[in-house]
Scaffold this active site. Sequence first.
Site, PDB file in Angstrom:
ATOM      1  N   SER A  17      24.835 -26.844 -56.507  1.00 26.82           N
ATOM      2  CA  SER A  17      24.166 -26.087 -55.884  1.00 26.82           C
ATOM      3  C   SER A  17      24.149 -24.893 -57.141  1.00 26.82           C
ATOM      4  O   SER A  17      24.932 -24.729 -57.952  1.00 26.82           O
ATOM      5  CB  SER A  17      25.556 -25.288 -54.816  1.00 26.82           C
ATOM      6  OG  SER A  17      24.508 -23.247 -55.132  1.00 26.82           O
ATOM      7  N   HIS A  42      21.106 -27.820 -54.057  1.00 23.79           N
ATOM      8  CA  HIS A  42      21.110 -26.941 -52.816  1.00 23.79           C
ATOM      9  C   HIS A  42      20.767 -25.601 -53.607  1.00 23.79           C
ATOM     10  O   HIS A  42      20.686 -25.495 -54.727  1.00 23.79           O
ATOM     11  CB  HIS A  42      22.645 -27.035 -52.407  1.00 23.79           C
ATOM     12  CG  HIS A  42      23.073 -26.014 -51.469  1.00 23.79           C
ATOM     13  ND1 HIS A  42      22.384 -25.680 -50.282  1.00 23.79           N
ATOM     14  CD2 HIS A  42      23.243 -24.015 -51.734  1.00 23.79           C
ATOM     15  CE1 HIS A  42      22.708 -24.349 -49.866  1.00 23.79           C
ATOM     16  NE2 HIS A  42      23.302 -23.640 -50.279  1.00 23.79           N
ATOM     17  N   ASP A  44      19.767 -21.794 -53.485  1.00 25.16           N
ATOM     18  CA  ASP A  44      20.760 -20.191 -53.295  1.00 25.16           C
ATOM     19  C   ASP A  44      19.769 -18.951 -53.102  1.00 25.16           C
ATOM     20  O   ASP A  44      19.940 -18.538 -54.201  1.00 25.16           O
ATOM     21  CB  ASP A  44      21.860 -19.955 -53.464  1.00 25.16           C
ATOM     22  CG  ASP A  44      23.103 -20.956 -52.893  1.00 25.16           C
ATOM     23  OD1 ASP A  44      22.986 -21.250 -52.130  1.00 25.16           O
ATOM     24  OD2 ASP A  44      23.841 -21.867 -54.167  1.00 25.16           O
ATOM     25  N   MET A  46      19.244 -15.039 -52.412  1.00 25.04           N
ATOM     26  CA  MET A  46      19.888 -13.889 -52.470  1.00 25.04           C
ATOM     27  C   MET A  46      18.800 -13.137 -53.221  1.00 25.04           C
ATOM     28  O   MET A  46      18.689 -12.456 -53.556  1.00 25.04           O
ATOM     29  CB  MET A  46      21.237 -13.927 -53.580  1.00 25.04           C
ATOM     30  CG  MET A  46      21.794 -14.848 -52.552  1.00 25.04           C
ATOM     31  SD  MET A  46      23.875 -15.009 -53.901  1.00 25.04           S
ATOM     32  CE  MET A  46      24.691 -16.241 -53.274  1.00 25.04           C
ATOM     33  N   HIS A  75      18.755 -22.471 -49.034  1.00 24.29           N
ATOM     34  CA  HIS A  75      19.987 -21.823 -48.342  1.00 24.29           C
ATOM     35  C   HIS A  75      19.237 -20.744 -48.438  1.00 24.29           C
ATOM     36  O   HIS A  75      19.269 -19.754 -49.444  1.00 24.29           O
ATOM     37  CB  HIS A  75      21.114 -22.092 -49.121  1.00 24.29           C
ATOM     38  CG  HIS A  75      21.412 -21.063 -48.466  1.00 24.29           C
ATOM     39  ND1 HIS A  75      23.376 -21.671 -48.862  1.00 24.29           N
ATOM     40  CD2 HIS A  75      22.320 -19.843 -47.337  1.00 24.29           C
ATOM     41  CE1 HIS A  75      24.154 -20.118 -47.846  1.00 24.29           C
ATOM     42  NE2 HIS A  75      23.949 -19.554 -47.204  1.00 24.29           N
ATOM     43  N   MET A  77      19.453 -16.709 -47.412  1.00 28.12           N
ATOM     44  CA  MET A  77      20.247 -15.320 -47.587  1.00 28.12           C
ATOM     45  C   MET A  77      20.440 -13.750 -47.502  1.00 28.12           C
ATOM     46  O   MET A  77      20.217 -13.783 -48.337  1.00 28.12           O
ATOM     47  CB  MET A  77      21.826 -15.722 -48.421  1.00 28.12           C
ATOM     48  CG  MET A  77      22.530 -17.216 -47.923  1.00 28.12           C
ATOM     49  SD  MET A  77      24.391 -17.110 -49.374  1.00 28.12           S
ATOM     50  CE  MET A  77      22.505 -18.079 -50.418  1.00 28.12           C
ATOM     51  N   MET A 146      29.847 -22.269 -43.778  1.00 28.28           N
ATOM     52  CA  MET A 146      29.429 -21.394 -45.027  1.00 28.28           C
ATOM     53  C   MET A 146      31.534 -20.829 -44.574  1.00 28.28           C
ATOM     54  O   MET A 146      32.032 -21.080 -43.831  1.00 28.28           O
ATOM     55  CB  MET A 146      29.858 -19.041 -45.209  1.00 28.28           C
ATOM     56  CG  MET A 146      28.196 -19.212 -45.129  1.00 28.28           C
ATOM     57  SD  MET A 146      27.478 -20.064 -46.796  1.00 28.28           S
ATOM     58  CE  MET A 146      27.920 -19.475 -48.386  1.00 28.28           C
ATOM     59  N   ASP A 184      29.602 -24.839 -47.138  1.00 33.61           N
ATOM     60  CA  ASP A 184      29.243 -24.745 -49.280  1.00 33.61           C
ATOM     61  C   ASP A 184      29.670 -23.453 -48.445  1.00 33.61           C
ATOM     62  O   ASP A 184      30.919 -22.102 -48.285  1.00 33.61           O
ATOM     63  CB  ASP A 184      27.886 -23.693 -48.692  1.00 33.61           C
ATOM     64  CG  ASP A 184      27.493 -23.061 -48.939  1.00 33.61           C
ATOM     65  OD1 ASP A 184      27.537 -23.535 -50.802  1.00 33.61           O
ATOM     66  OD2 ASP A 184      26.315 -22.684 -49.574  1.00 33.61           O
ATOM     67  N   GLY A 186      33.859 -23.442 -52.094  1.00 36.07           N
ATOM     68  CA  GLY A 186      34.617 -23.562 -52.751  1.00 36.07           C
ATOM     69  C   GLY A 186      34.755 -25.414 -52.407  1.00 36.07           C
ATOM     70  O   GLY A 186      36.311 -25.541 -51.945  1.00 36.07           O
TER      71      GLY A 186
HETATM   72  C1  DX5 Z   1      27.888 -18.708 -52.152  1.00 37.08           C
HETATM   73  C2  DX5 Z   1      26.868 -19.742 -52.096  1.00 37.08           C
HETATM   74  C3  DX5 Z   1      26.832 -21.267 -52.230  1.00 37.08           C
HETATM   75  C4  DX5 Z   1      27.453 -21.395 -53.830  1.00 37.08           C
HETATM   76  C5  DX5 Z   1      28.690 -22.196 -54.425  1.00 37.08           C
HETATM   77  O1  DX5 Z   1      27.006 -17.491 -51.388  1.00 37.08           O
HETATM   78  O2  DX5 Z   1      25.812 -20.330 -50.905  1.00 37.08           O
HETATM   79  O3  DX5 Z   1      25.862 -22.170 -52.751  1.00 37.08           O
HETATM   80  O4  DX5 Z   1      26.900 -21.961 -54.817  1.00 37.08           O
HETATM   81  O5  DX5 Z   1      29.254 -21.925 -55.086  1.00 37.08           O
HETATM   82  P1  DX5 Z   1      31.056 -22.298 -54.841  1.00 37.08           P
HETATM   83  O6  DX5 Z   1      30.680 -23.800 -54.734  1.00 37.08           O
HETATM   84  O7  DX5 Z   1      31.782 -21.807 -56.528  1.00 37.08           O
HETATM   85  O8  DX5 Z   1      31.993 -21.937 -54.348  1.00 37.08           O
HETATM   86 ZN    ZN Z   2      24.602 -22.279 -50.331  1.00 42.33          ZN
END
Ligand code: DX5
Ligand code: ZN
Length: 234
Positions: A17, A42, A44, A46, A75, A77, A146, A184, A186
Amino acid sequence: MCVWNGRISTVIELAPSILSADFARLAEQVLSAVAGGGSVVHVDVMDGHFVPNITLGPPIVKSLRKATKSVLDCHLMIENPDQYIPEFADAGADWISVHQEACRHLNRTLDLIKSHDLKAGVVINPATPVETLSEVLDIVDYVLVMSVNPGFGGQKFIPEVLNKVRKLVDLRTTRRLDYRIEIDGGVALDTIPEIVRAGVEILVAGSAVFGSGDPKKNVEKLLKVATKANLQRA
Ligand code: DX5
Ligand code: ZN
C-alpha cells in the site's frame, strides 16, 4: 459471475500500500516493492469525508501507470464513488473497490466499474457484517475485508474480522462463487500466519513494506511467512 482465469488461485499475493511510501520517491519505492514480489500495487484514495484523511487522486494513478505494469488496485474510501470511477479507469486503474457503507446503489456502482472492463471489489469496514454483501457476492471479483477502521496506516490489526473471512470462504463454496478475498490493515509478519490460515488470498501491507528498511526485502520477508502459512493450510 466473475472469472479469474477460470479458477480461484491458491497463491498468496502481497499488495504493497503506497499510503506509507515516501511520495517524493514514489516510483522508486513501488518498483522496489514490486521487485520483492509485490504483485498488486494498492492505492488508497481518501476524500476527507468518508474517512478523516485526504490522500490522492487520478493524477497519481496516471503517473504510477507509466512507472509500472503491475496491477493497480484502487481502494476508494470516498463518498459518491460513481462520480470518480471513470476518471480512475482512464488513469489506468486495473481494479477498483468501493465501500459498501459509501454506496447507496451498490449494484449500480459495481456495474459501473465492470463497464470499464476493470475488476470490481466491494469493501467492508470492521463493524459491517458479511451478510450486507449477500446480494452482490455473485457480481464482485473480490471482497476486501478491512482489518482496521479505514483512514490511516500503521493501526493495530483487529483479529475479530477473521471470522468474516471464514464466512466469506464458506459462502464462496456453498454458493459456488469465485470472488477473491483481500484484507487491509495491520498486516505484518506477526499477523500474516493467522490471516492466511483464515483463507485470505491478497494481503495489503503499508507500514510493514514502506515503514522502515528496504521495501524489496520487506516484501520478500512477508511473502515468505505468507507462503509458509499457506502450505501449512493446504
Ligand atoms: C487504511 C488503508 C490501508 C493502509 C494499511 O485505511 O486502506 O491500505 O495503508 O496500512 P498498514 O498496512 O500500515 O495498516
Ligand atoms: Zn487500502
